[in-house]
Structure formats: structure tokens, C-alpha cells
Scaffold this motif. Sequence first.
Motif, PDB file in Angstrom:
ATOM      1  N   ALA A  98       0.848  -1.190   0.000  1.00  0.00           N
ATOM      2  CA  ALA A  98       0.000   0.000   0.000  1.00  0.00           C
ATOM      3  C   ALA A  98       0.884   1.242   0.000  1.00  0.00           C
ATOM      4  O   ALA A  98       1.882   1.300   0.723  1.00  0.00           O
ATOM      5  CB  ALA A  98      -0.912   0.015   1.226  1.00  0.00           C
ATOM      6  N   ALA A  99       0.504   2.224  -0.801  1.00  0.00           N
ATOM      7  CA  ALA A  99       1.307   3.441  -0.914  1.00  0.00           C
ATOM      8  C   ALA A  99       1.354   4.214   0.393  1.00  0.00           C
ATOM      9  O   ALA A  99       2.307   4.954   0.642  1.00  0.00           O
ATOM     10  CB  ALA A  99       0.761   4.325  -2.031  1.00  0.00           C
ATOM     11  N   ASN A 100       0.327   4.032   1.235  1.00  0.00           N
ATOM     12  CA  ASN A 100       0.293   4.789   2.491  1.00  0.00           C
ATOM     13  C   ASN A 100       0.770   3.964   3.683  1.00  0.00           C
ATOM     14  O   ASN A 100       0.432   4.252   4.825  1.00  0.00           O
ATOM     15  CB  ASN A 100      -1.113   5.327   2.753  1.00  0.00           C
ATOM     16  CG  ASN A 100      -2.139   4.227   3.034  1.00  0.00           C
ATOM     17  OD1 ASN A 100      -1.908   3.061   2.722  1.00  0.00           O
ATOM     18  ND2 ASN A 100      -3.272   4.607   3.609  1.00  0.00           N
ATOM     19  N   ARG A 152       8.350   0.965   4.310  1.00  0.00           N
ATOM     20  CA  ARG A 152       8.256   1.840   3.146  1.00  0.00           C
ATOM     21  C   ARG A 152       7.942   1.060   1.874  1.00  0.00           C
ATOM     22  O   ARG A 152       8.544   0.009   1.622  1.00  0.00           O
ATOM     23  CB  ARG A 152       9.562   2.614   2.957  1.00  0.00           C
ATOM     24  CG  ARG A 152       9.884   3.579   4.084  1.00  0.00           C
ATOM     25  CD  ARG A 152      11.167   4.336   3.803  1.00  0.00           C
ATOM     26  NE  ARG A 152      11.496   5.250   4.890  1.00  0.00           N
ATOM     27  CZ  ARG A 152      12.544   6.072   4.878  1.00  0.00           C
ATOM     28  NH1 ARG A 152      13.377   6.079   3.832  1.00  0.00           N
ATOM     29  NH2 ARG A 152      12.772   6.889   5.892  1.00  0.00           N
ATOM     30  N   PRO A 153       7.016   1.567   1.062  1.00  0.00           N
ATOM     31  CA  PRO A 153       6.721   0.904  -0.216  1.00  0.00           C
ATOM     32  C   PRO A 153       7.955   0.749  -1.101  1.00  0.00           C
ATOM     33  O   PRO A 153       7.981  -0.118  -1.980  1.00  0.00           O
ATOM     34  CB  PRO A 153       5.683   1.831  -0.859  1.00  0.00           C
ATOM     35  CG  PRO A 153       5.042   2.545   0.280  1.00  0.00           C
ATOM     36  CD  PRO A 153       6.127   2.723   1.303  1.00  0.00           C
ATOM     37  N   ALA A 154       8.988   1.563  -0.851  1.00  0.00           N
ATOM     38  CA  ALA A 154      10.225   1.434  -1.618  1.00  0.00           C
ATOM     39  C   ALA A 154      10.818   0.033  -1.505  1.00  0.00           C
ATOM     40  O   ALA A 154      11.533  -0.419  -2.405  1.00  0.00           O
ATOM     41  CB  ALA A 154      11.248   2.466  -1.136  1.00  0.00           C
ATOM     42  N   ASN A 155      10.505  -0.682  -0.419  1.00  0.00           N
ATOM     43  CA  ASN A 155      10.966  -2.064  -0.298  1.00  0.00           C
ATOM     44  C   ASN A 155      10.423  -2.920  -1.432  1.00  0.00           C
ATOM     45  O   ASN A 155      11.156  -3.698  -2.053  1.00  0.00           O
ATOM     46  CB  ASN A 155      10.556  -2.653   1.049  1.00  0.00           C
ATOM     47  CG  ASN A 155      11.455  -2.227   2.191  1.00  0.00           C
ATOM     48  OD1 ASN A 155      12.350  -2.953   2.596  1.00  0.00           O
ATOM     49  ND2 ASN A 155      11.217  -1.030   2.706  1.00  0.00           N
ATOM     50  N   SER A 156       9.144  -2.770  -1.729  1.00  0.00           N
ATOM     51  CA  SER A 156       8.533  -3.547  -2.811  1.00  0.00           C
ATOM     52  C   SER A 156       9.039  -3.099  -4.166  1.00  0.00           C
ATOM     53  O   SER A 156       9.246  -3.922  -5.072  1.00  0.00           O
ATOM     54  CB  SER A 156       7.007  -3.436  -2.740  1.00  0.00           C
ATOM     55  OG  SER A 156       6.501  -4.217  -1.670  1.00  0.00           O
TER      56      SER A 156
END
Length: 322
Positions: free
Chosen positions: A261-263, A268-272
Amino acid sequence: MELVSGMTITRRSLLRGSAVAAAALPVSAIAATAPVERIPIWPGPPPGGTGLRVRDETVKRSPAGPADDIAWPHVATPMLNVVPAATPNGGAILYIPGGGYARVAVGREGSGIAHAFAARGYTVFELLYRLPHDGWAAGPDTPLQDAQRAMRLIRHRAGMWGIDAARIAAIGFSAGGHLTARLASRSALPTYDPVDDADTQSARPTVAGLFFPVVTMAEPDAHAHSRRELLGADTSPARIERFSAERDLPADMPPTFVAHAANDAVVRPANSLTMFAALQAARVPSELHIFETGGHGLPLREKGQDHPWPSLFERFARRHGL
């Protein structure tokens, strides 16, 4: 706090678990399932515990939460919850929960996610794995020992459970996503000496699903809590490199689905994004979904409707052999 759990659940517990699944899928998709079984994954004491005095302990995740909403800050007896498929299709899923490597957030009765996938026809195996902070000899590879052993045990007993040994996915959530990614990329890494015939089986999942996963151990995107619990005080560059899940993906890395999820304010979404970029660079069949909302935990239902992530994962997984 409780020591060493029982092996089966009650009828009341089963009905409560079925109700969770019913909230996650259309009523027409839900069927009654047999009770959840709990089995140890090792035939004796787990490896690397000589001299340790670890005991199985649980805590409630929320004072007002359901009785089975628990987490395990200490694990001496790695276990599998076996959640049987309502109408088996031959596929199976190894479910690896999170907890920041400080605890394992899994109950005894089968989670809503496990029951939801069981309602879709998959036998689901929820893994209770050991934690590095308890002093096991393998250190940060201790959870991987349990994940590898679980996958091998599921394959070894596939006939008993009525599943196809070639159709076993692994899905992981948060820190469990990190462990799932390592299982997928390090399935052939020798982390323990074989103990029985189950260890002749492959530990490689057919397909992997990483959901809001902890991935990298490197700044600035590392989840600090998971890194501290996994690596301890040794955060040397070589150790960061070794335990960052996006590093050195092998040619036989299973097809991998990633969702976040972006939120998400925890991991952190940066992991994905980092994981997906590494998968693409390694030419591993992969798919990425970044949802606008969901926080740290994609729901099964949102605003009265089924969330799309289980169907998206199932579509991807079936395309790749599940």
C-alpha cells in the motif's frame, strides 16, 4: 502469557475462524472445513538450541482483541497450523506471518487469510518460526531453517494431505515477506544438517507472494526494527548485503508477486519497488501492485467489497503452476 499450546481447536474456535473467512469472500464461496491441526515441523528439538532455555510464550496483540489474536515473542517449538481446503484443488500455500522478527503474529486457529484461501480450494500451512533473539546457533538464518524445513515437510507429506507436491506456493507478510523472499531465493542454501527423509525434498516454492514486505537491510529504506531484531549489533556492509532480500537473486528464483500500500507508514513501499526492480533485472517472472490505501496490511475487504489482492495473487500464481 501461555506455555506450549494444544494440538487442535474446538468446534467453537472453528466456527469463529469460518466466520472470519465468510467476511472475506462471497457467501457462495464458503464451505465448511475440518478442524485446524497443529504439528511440529522438527521430529525432535530444532537445530542449534544446545544450552538454550527457550520456552514457547504468547502474548495478546490487543487487550480487547479476540482470544486467538496472539503473537509469540519466544518460540521453542516451530509449528504448522494446517488449515484444510473446503473443496481441495490440489494446491497448497505456506503462509509466513510477520512480527518484525521480534515476535510471530499467528494464532492457533487459522487466520482470516488462511481460511479465505482454504475457501478457494488451497490447503494452507501457517508457519510459527523461531526468532534470532533467542540465541539459536544459526543466528539470522534461524527463521530460514524453519521455513526450509516447513516446505520440505509439506512436500514429503503431500500425499497424506491430498496435495500436489509441485503446487506449493509461499506467501509472506511484512517481516514474513522478507523470510518468504529468502526462502524463494535461498531454498538451496544449506542451513542445517538433514534430520530425516523429509529433508531430501526441495525447499523451493512453486511461486512466491510478498505482501507489504520488509526487503532491504540497507538505508534509507530498511525497516529499522526488523533489521535490529534480525542482525543484532552487527550491521557491517557484508552482513547488510547478505541479508538484504533483493540481493543476488538466483536463476531459479520462483515467479514472484509483490504488493504494497502506498500509504504504509511502517514498511516503506520502496521495499517492494526495490524487490520488483531486482526481480526484473534477474529476469524472474514477476508482478507488482501498489495500492493507494491499505496501510501496513492489505485488508481482505474494503468498503464492503472484497479487496482485489487475493484474486490478483491467485491469478498470477495459477498462471505459474499453482
